[in-house]
Scaffold this motif. Structure first.
Motif, PDB file in Angstrom:
ATOM      1  N   PRO A   1      37.173  35.627  20.362  1.00  0.00           N
ATOM      2  CA  PRO A   1      36.345  34.670  21.124  1.00  0.00           C
ATOM      3  C   PRO A   1      37.091  34.050  22.306  1.00  0.00           C
ATOM      4  CG  PRO A   1      37.090  33.676  19.084  1.00  0.00           C
ATOM      5  CD  PRO A   1      37.558  35.098  19.044  1.00  0.00           C
TER       6      PRO A   1
ATOM      7  N   ARG B   1      45.154  30.371  24.428  1.00  0.00           N
ATOM      8  CA  ARG B   1      46.268  31.325  24.466  1.00  0.00           C
ATOM      9  C   ARG B   1      45.961  32.570  25.294  1.00  0.00           C
ATOM     10  NH1 ARG B   1      49.917  30.087  20.507  1.00  0.00           N
ATOM     11  NH2 ARG B   1      49.153  28.646  18.940  1.00  0.00           N
TER      12      ARG B   1
ATOM     13  N   ASN C   1      46.601  37.280  16.885  1.00  0.00           N
ATOM     14  CA  ASN C   1      45.939  38.262  16.016  1.00  0.00           C
ATOM     15  C   ASN C   1      45.862  39.630  16.673  1.00  0.00           C
ATOM     16  OD1 ASN C   1      45.319  36.342  14.029  1.00  0.00           O
ATOM     17  ND2 ASN C   1      43.543  35.669  15.220  1.00  0.00           N
TER      18      ASN C   1
HETATM   19  S1  SF4 Z   1      44.491  33.247  19.364  1.00  0.00           S
HETATM   20 FE1  SF4 Z   1      44.550  35.047  20.684  1.00  0.00          FE
HETATM   21  S2  SF4 Z   1      43.334  36.550  19.595  1.00  0.00           S
HETATM   22 FE2  SF4 Z   1      42.782  34.542  18.740  1.00  0.00          FE
HETATM   23  S3  SF4 Z   1      41.086  33.790  19.969  1.00  0.00           S
HETATM   24 FE3  SF4 Z   1      42.915  33.010  20.941  1.00  0.00          FE
HETATM   25  S4  SF4 Z   1      43.337  34.550  22.495  1.00  0.00           S
HETATM   26 FE4  SF4 Z   1      41.970  35.515  21.052  1.00  0.00          FE
END
Ligand code: SF4
Length: 351
Positions: free
Chosen positions: A264, A268, A301
């Motif tokens: 989503p 990050r 992830n």
């Molecule tokens: S942590 Fe990384 S993989 Fe998870 S939603 Fe945010 S950008 Fe996407």
């Protein structure tokens, strides 16, 4: 999901029930008498994977056009008939692979007898298609709850047609309300051995109708209820086919297109992931490769999901790592994500 085996009926060369794959149906929304436009829509539906196509025949000129359409269509064609038994008889003679009748609005019992006799002669099935919006007057005005009205109407129609010695039947009883649809179809599945055509009628636009259908049909299918389905949307009917395919695929009942895993996004994420995911989904919908394809926004992830998928990208800042079968292939610039993923998808054979 163990499924109660219903009787099997053949609609042209497509089996419904009796352990056959759950068949996808849709319906043309052109004027049937406009043969060129209807045929074009039939071909678009066929290309999208629609396995049975229903066509409204409101009058004699439509039946005449239907005869022409039958010569050109690859998919089995179902004649949709309301009110007038003569049109059903004419449609069968014009080559219909199945006729949907709504006994609630065909009042002439002798007419129903003639439909049944003609269907028997031509060896085609009938669908008893009850709809909450077109119940017989007696049932509509009764004190029964809505779901009960649909069940009673369907069961009475089945009994009537069985009493004429005809059992080549598919049954549907549709309502807009998902809780009612669940009650209706659960009851019919418990009481009947005929294949069930499931659908949430008049479910709305592409967005709301897809969700309503996915919830209603998803619950029924997860209970092993339903042998063929139509998603009914106020939209291009090709959309109905795609949504039906998605419902079956998400439940792992059938496989049509690669599955897209995309995150989503959050703080990050250092790429513009959403348009990438949308473009990828669009391009994947043209493929029949049995793959899971991931596009993930960061290293939290991303690598894990990309590794678990058949093909995937875990993004960093403006770039990403391309994985195939759990192994790193190469580093890819953000603007090439979709092309690089699609190159690998296209190397896979369709299922
Ligand atoms: S942590 Fe990384 S993989 Fe998870 S939603 Fe945010 S950008 Fe996407």
């Amino acid at each position: 999901m163990s499924k109660k085996l219903t009787k099997q009926v053949m609609v042209g060369n497509v089996a419904i029930g009796g352990g056959a794959p759950i068949a996808i149906q849709s319906m043309t929304n052109t004027k049937t008498i406009n043969i060129a436009a209807t045929l074009q829509q039939i071909h678009r539906l066929e290309a999208a994977g629609c396995e049975i196509i229903r066509i409204s025949l409101p009058d004699e000129p439509s039946v005449k056009a239907f005869k022409q359409l039958k010569k050109e269509a690859q998919a089995p064609l179902v004649a949709d008939i309301h009110f007038r038994w003569e049109l059903a008889v004419a449609a069968i003679k014009a080559g219909a692979d199945k006729v949907r009748i709504n006994p609630g609005n065909i009042k002439d019992k002798d007419g129903i007898k003639k439909i049944v006799a003609t269907a028997g002669l031509h060896n085609i099935p009938l669908r008893i298609g009850v709809n909450a919006g077109s119940l017989s007057d007696i049932i509509r005005d009764s004190d029964l709850a809505n779901a009960e009205k649909l069940v009673v109407s369907a069961l009475e129609s089945v009994a009537l047609i069985e009493s004429m010695g005809f059992t080549d039947l598919v049954i549907s009883a549709k309502t807009f309300s998902v809780p009612e649809a669940l009650t209706v179809y659960r009851t019919l599945a418990a009481k009947l051995d005929y294949p069930l055509h499931i659908g949430i009628t008049e479910s709305g636009t592409k967005k709301s109708g897809s969700l309503r259908s996915a919830v209603g049909l998803g619950i029924l299918l997860s209970e092993s209820i339903g042998d063929t389905l139509r998603v009914s949307l106020s939209a291009d009917p090709v959309e109905e086919v795609y949504v039906a395919q998605q419902i079956l695929q998400i439940l792992e009942l059938r496989r049509f297109h690669p599955e897209l895993v995309s995150c989503p996004t959050c703080a990050r994420c250092d790429i513009d992931l959403i348009p990438i995911a949308n473009e990828l989904e669009e391009r994947l919908s043209a493929s029949r490769a049995p793959l899971r394809v991931a596009v993930m926004g960061c290293v939290v992830n991303g690598p894990g999901e990309a590794r678990q998928s058949d093909i995937g990208i875990a993004a960093g800042k403006g770039r990403g790592v391309l994985f195939k079968d759990g192994r790193i292939i190469k580093n890819v610039a953000e603007e090439n994500f979709v092309d690089e993923l699609m190159k690998l998808v296209q190397k896979e054979k369709p299922e």
